[in-house]
Design a protein around this motif. Structure first.
Motif, short mmCIF file in Angstrom:
data_model
loop_
_atom_site.label_atom_id
_atom_site.label_comp_id
_atom_site.label_asym_id
_atom_site.label_seq_id
_atom_site.Cartn_x
_atom_site.Cartn_y
_atom_site.Cartn_z
N PHE A 166 3.72 19.84 -11.15
CA PHE A 166 4.82 20.67 -11.59
C PHE A 166 5.01 20.65 -13.11
CE2 PHE A 166 6.06 19.79 -7.14
CZ PHE A 166 6.11 21.10 -6.71
N GLY A 167 4.49 19.65 -13.77
CA GLY A 167 4.64 19.55 -15.22
C GLY A 167 3.87 20.64 -15.96
N LEU B 41 0.83 -1.20 0.00
CA LEU B 41 0.00 0.00 0.00
C LEU B 41 0.87 1.25 0.00
CD1 LEU B 41 -2.85 1.12 0.12
CD2 LEU B 41 -2.72 1.02 2.60
N GLY B 42 2.01 1.19 0.70
CA GLY B 42 2.92 2.33 0.75
C GLY B 42 3.56 2.59 -0.61
N ALA B 43 3.89 1.51 -1.37
CA ALA B 43 4.48 1.67 -2.70
C ALA B 43 3.48 2.27 -3.66
CB ALA B 43 4.99 0.33 -3.20
N THR B 44 2.24 1.85 -3.57
CA THR B 44 1.18 2.39 -4.44
C THR B 44 0.98 3.86 -4.13
OG1 THR B 44 0.11 0.23 -4.45
CG2 THR B 44 -1.19 2.09 -5.19
N PHE B 45 0.98 4.19 -2.84
CA PHE B 45 0.81 5.58 -2.45
C PHE B 45 1.98 6.42 -2.97
CE2 PHE B 45 1.59 9.07 0.54
CZ PHE B 45 0.39 9.76 0.38
N ALA B 46 3.19 5.88 -2.92
CA ALA B 46 4.37 6.60 -3.40
C ALA B 46 4.27 6.84 -4.89
CB ALA B 46 5.64 5.82 -3.06
N VAL B 47 3.82 5.86 -5.64
CA VAL B 47 3.67 6.01 -7.10
C VAL B 47 2.62 7.08 -7.39
CG1 VAL B 47 2.91 4.86 -9.21
CG2 VAL B 47 4.47 3.70 -7.65
N GLY C 84 1.24 12.46 -9.07
CA GLY C 84 0.58 13.73 -8.71
C GLY C 84 1.54 14.90 -8.75
N LEU C 85 2.75 14.69 -8.24
CA LEU C 85 3.75 15.76 -8.28
C LEU C 85 4.16 16.10 -9.72
CD1 LEU C 85 6.04 14.83 -5.25
CD2 LEU C 85 4.53 16.81 -5.47
#
Length: 96
Positions: free
Chosen positions: A18-19, A2-8, A13-14
């Motif tokens: 910023f894009g 769940l933490g890896a999915t949240f990180a992705v 999102g970032l």
């Protein structure tokens, strides 16, 4: 997991956050560059027109334009117009 999915999701999102501003910034730089080139062209045209206006301040330049473009003459002068010679429009008959 769940933490890896949240990180992705956070990284994606970032990138979106910023894009878009970066793309907008690059687009605006291109628009500024085009506007600067257009401004330079306008400045050259303005300088040319100012030079032309300065030349037309004298009566000699105005007289030259009046004579060349409008066919004007001074009182007492006789104007002459050169007419080109007429060319034949028919072809000569051929000899058998």
């Amino acid at each position: 997991m769940l933490g890896a999915t949240f990180a992705v999701v956070a990284v994606v999102g970032l990138l979106f956050a910023f894009g878009y501003p970066v793309r907008t910034l690059l687009s605006q730089r291109g628009q500024i560059s085009a506007a600067e080139r257009h401004l330079e062209q306008l400045q050259h045209a303005t300088a040319s027109l100012q030079h032309q206006a300065k030349q037309l301040q004298g009566s000699a330049a105005v007289e030259q334009i009046a004579r060349q473009q409008y066919g004007l003459v001074r009182p007492g002068e006789t104007p002459y117009v050169l007419v080109p010679a007429a060319t034949p429009t028919t072809t000569p008959p051929t000899v058998p």
